[in-house]
Design a protein around this motif. Structure first.
Motif, PDB file in Angstrom:
ATOM      1  N   ASN A   5      12.577   4.524  -2.630  1.00 58.76           N
ATOM      2  CA  ASN A   5      13.697   3.433  -2.125  1.00 58.76           C
ATOM      3  C   ASN A   5      13.465   2.869  -0.784  1.00 58.76           C
ATOM      4  O   ASN A   5      13.368   1.571  -0.648  1.00 58.76           O
ATOM      5  N   SER A   6      13.082   3.690   0.169  1.00 59.96           N
ATOM      6  CA  SER A   6      12.690   3.404   1.420  1.00 59.96           C
ATOM      7  C   SER A   6      11.174   2.377   1.521  1.00 59.96           C
ATOM      8  O   SER A   6      11.300   1.173   2.053  1.00 59.96           O
ATOM      9  N   GLN A  47       8.435  12.977  -3.520  1.00 65.48           N
ATOM     10  CA  GLN A  47       9.107  12.103  -2.299  1.00 65.48           C
ATOM     11  C   GLN A  47       9.171  13.316  -1.293  1.00 65.48           C
ATOM     12  O   GLN A  47       9.986  14.431  -1.318  1.00 65.48           O
ATOM     13  N   THR A  48       8.602  13.198  -0.107  1.00 65.69           N
ATOM     14  CA  THR A  48       8.712  13.868   1.158  1.00 65.69           C
ATOM     15  C   THR A  48       9.934  13.622   1.815  1.00 65.69           C
ATOM     16  O   THR A  48      10.338  14.538   2.532  1.00 65.69           O
ATOM     17  N   ALA A  49      10.637  12.696   1.602  1.00 63.49           N
ATOM     18  CA  ALA A  49      11.896  12.258   2.456  1.00 63.49           C
ATOM     19  C   ALA A  49      12.805  11.417   1.490  1.00 63.49           C
ATOM     20  O   ALA A  49      13.505  10.681   1.853  1.00 63.49           O
ATOM     21  N   GLY A  50      12.779  11.993   0.107  1.00 59.84           N
ATOM     22  CA  GLY A  50      13.700  11.666  -0.828  1.00 59.84           C
ATOM     23  C   GLY A  50      15.173  11.554  -0.153  1.00 59.84           C
ATOM     24  O   GLY A  50      15.602  12.689   0.365  1.00 59.84           O
ATOM     25  N   SER A  59       0.848  -0.964   0.055  1.00 60.59           N
ATOM     26  CA  SER A  59      -0.066  -0.099  -0.033  1.00 60.59           C
ATOM     27  C   SER A  59       1.038   1.253   0.004  1.00 60.59           C
ATOM     28  O   SER A  59       2.065   1.400   0.338  1.00 60.59           O
ATOM     29  N   PRO A  60       0.385   2.508  -0.606  1.00 63.26           N
ATOM     30  CA  PRO A  60       1.152   3.644  -0.663  1.00 63.26           C
ATOM     31  C   PRO A  60       1.457   4.025   0.869  1.00 63.26           C
ATOM     32  O   PRO A  60       0.820   4.023   1.607  1.00 63.26           O
ATOM     33  N   THR A  61       2.520   4.858   1.004  1.00 60.57           N
ATOM     34  CA  THR A  61       3.030   5.371   2.122  1.00 60.57           C
ATOM     35  C   THR A  61       2.681   6.745   2.037  1.00 60.57           C
ATOM     36  O   THR A  61       3.423   7.303   1.298  1.00 60.57           O
ATOM     37  N   ALA A 104      21.810   2.899  -4.469  1.00 57.24           N
ATOM     38  CA  ALA A 104      21.742   1.385  -4.448  1.00 57.24           C
ATOM     39  C   ALA A 104      21.728   0.936  -3.130  1.00 57.24           C
ATOM     40  O   ALA A 104      22.467   1.446  -2.565  1.00 57.24           O
ATOM     41  N   GLU A 105      20.680   0.178  -2.706  1.00 53.86           N
ATOM     42  CA  GLU A 105      20.799  -0.472  -1.323  1.00 53.86           C
ATOM     43  C   GLU A 105      20.306  -1.929  -1.484  1.00 53.86           C
ATOM     44  O   GLU A 105      19.562  -2.416  -2.206  1.00 53.86           O
TER      45      GLU A 105
END
Length: 304
Positions: free
Chosen positions: A55-56, A78-81, A2-4, A166-167
């Motif tokens: 990514n998160s 993105q609010t926390a890119g 689900s979208p966050t 990359a993670e």
């Protein structure tokens, strides 16, 4: 998944004073068009208006269950890119291609040189896409800064167009996944340019937004597909087959550079390029040293 942290964005809410045509990019992304352009069998494609970080989102999900086929997650905002070394990625809503892909890994660690290979794939695909619209800038326009930046070079100078992050994610059964995030500027407003802290470029600098708007999902899907292809290639063959291609776009070739770690200088010298494993080669005083990316930051400068 689900979208966050999702909140709607109105297509009529584009701030005043922005480049003409930017409001079009606030319209919701179309997952079906993205999936067709992504062209990955069995892939899962999601598009949201806003999230903290694509990514998160995928790292969190891959830690629960690793993907068996590629996942693609895109957002208009993105609010926390995040960028490399924990840096923030700033982007006005709708002003950038923001996406992440997750793929299963067949090894314990990410393949050596993966961010370089992905950056190269993005530069090559951007060149092809723009030329298909009749905008021929030449291969020298799409350059790469070690280890993870895509640059756009114009007569006004070179500037950062985007970056790669990359993670590694490991799920409860020990299966490993690689999550690769990409941010590429479509257009920039004055406040965004001022907050980035370095020279920044956008596709709108060389391409009318009116041309790009109807192709938004196609471009995004094809760029994401190029990322998947690059990861798979470097997993199977290593970085060596792409070394020469990377060198042709390496922005700092034979330039004086300085490497630092957490703000402290590590080395200064002349950048000779990269080796077959993607390590930066720096010559100083007749000695050549190699550096893996790690926590290092590269900037062009004067060797003292």
């Amino acid at each position: 998944m689900s979208p966050t942290s999702v909140r709607p964005i109105s297509a009529s809410a584009a701030p005043a004073g922005l480049p003409a045509g930017t409001a079009t990019f606030l319209a919701p992304l179309q997952p079906a068009v993205l999936a067709a352009a992504f062209a990955q069998p069995g892939a899962e494609v999601q598009a949201v208006q806003a999230t903290g970080s694509t990514n998160s989102d995928l790292v969190r999900r891959a830690r629960e269950t690793a993907p068996s086929a590629p996942w693609l997650r895109c957002a208009l905002e993105q609010t926390a890119g995040r960028g490399r070394l924990g840096r923030r990625w700033y982007a006005t809503p709708g002003s950038a291609f923001l996406f992440s892909v997750a793929l299963p890994l067949a090894r314990e660690t990410p393949p050596v040189g993966v961010t370089l290979a992905v950056g190269l794939a993005l530069a090559e695909r951007l060149q092809c896409l723009t030329e298909a619209l009749g905008v021929v800038l030449g291969p020298d326009a799409w350059q790469l800064k070690w280890p993870n930046d895509v640059l756009l070079a114009t007569p006004a100078g070179r500037a950062k167009l985007g970056g790669v992050l990359a993670e590694l994610a490991v799920d409860r059964r020990g299966r490993r996944s690689l999550v690769v995030g990409v941010g590429l500027n479509l257009w920039l407003d004055p406040s965004a340019r001022g907050s980035i802290g370095q020279a920044a470029a956008a596709l709108a600098d060389v391409l009318p937004l009116a041309q790009l708007a109807p192709l938004r999902e196609r471009w995004l899907g094809e760029l994401a597909g190029a990322v998947v292809g690059a990861v798979r290639e470097v997993q199977a063959q290593g970085f060596m087959p792409r070394q020469a291609d990377y060198m042709r776009r390496f922005a700092d070739l034979n330039r004086a550079v300085e490497l630092s770690e957490q703000g402290s200088p590590v080395a200064q010298g002349r950048a000779l390029g990269v080796d077959g494993e993607g390590r930066l080669l720096v010559e100083a005083g007749g000695r050549v040293r190699s550096f893996a990316s790690g926590e290092l930051t590269l900037r062009a400068g004067v060797v003292r």
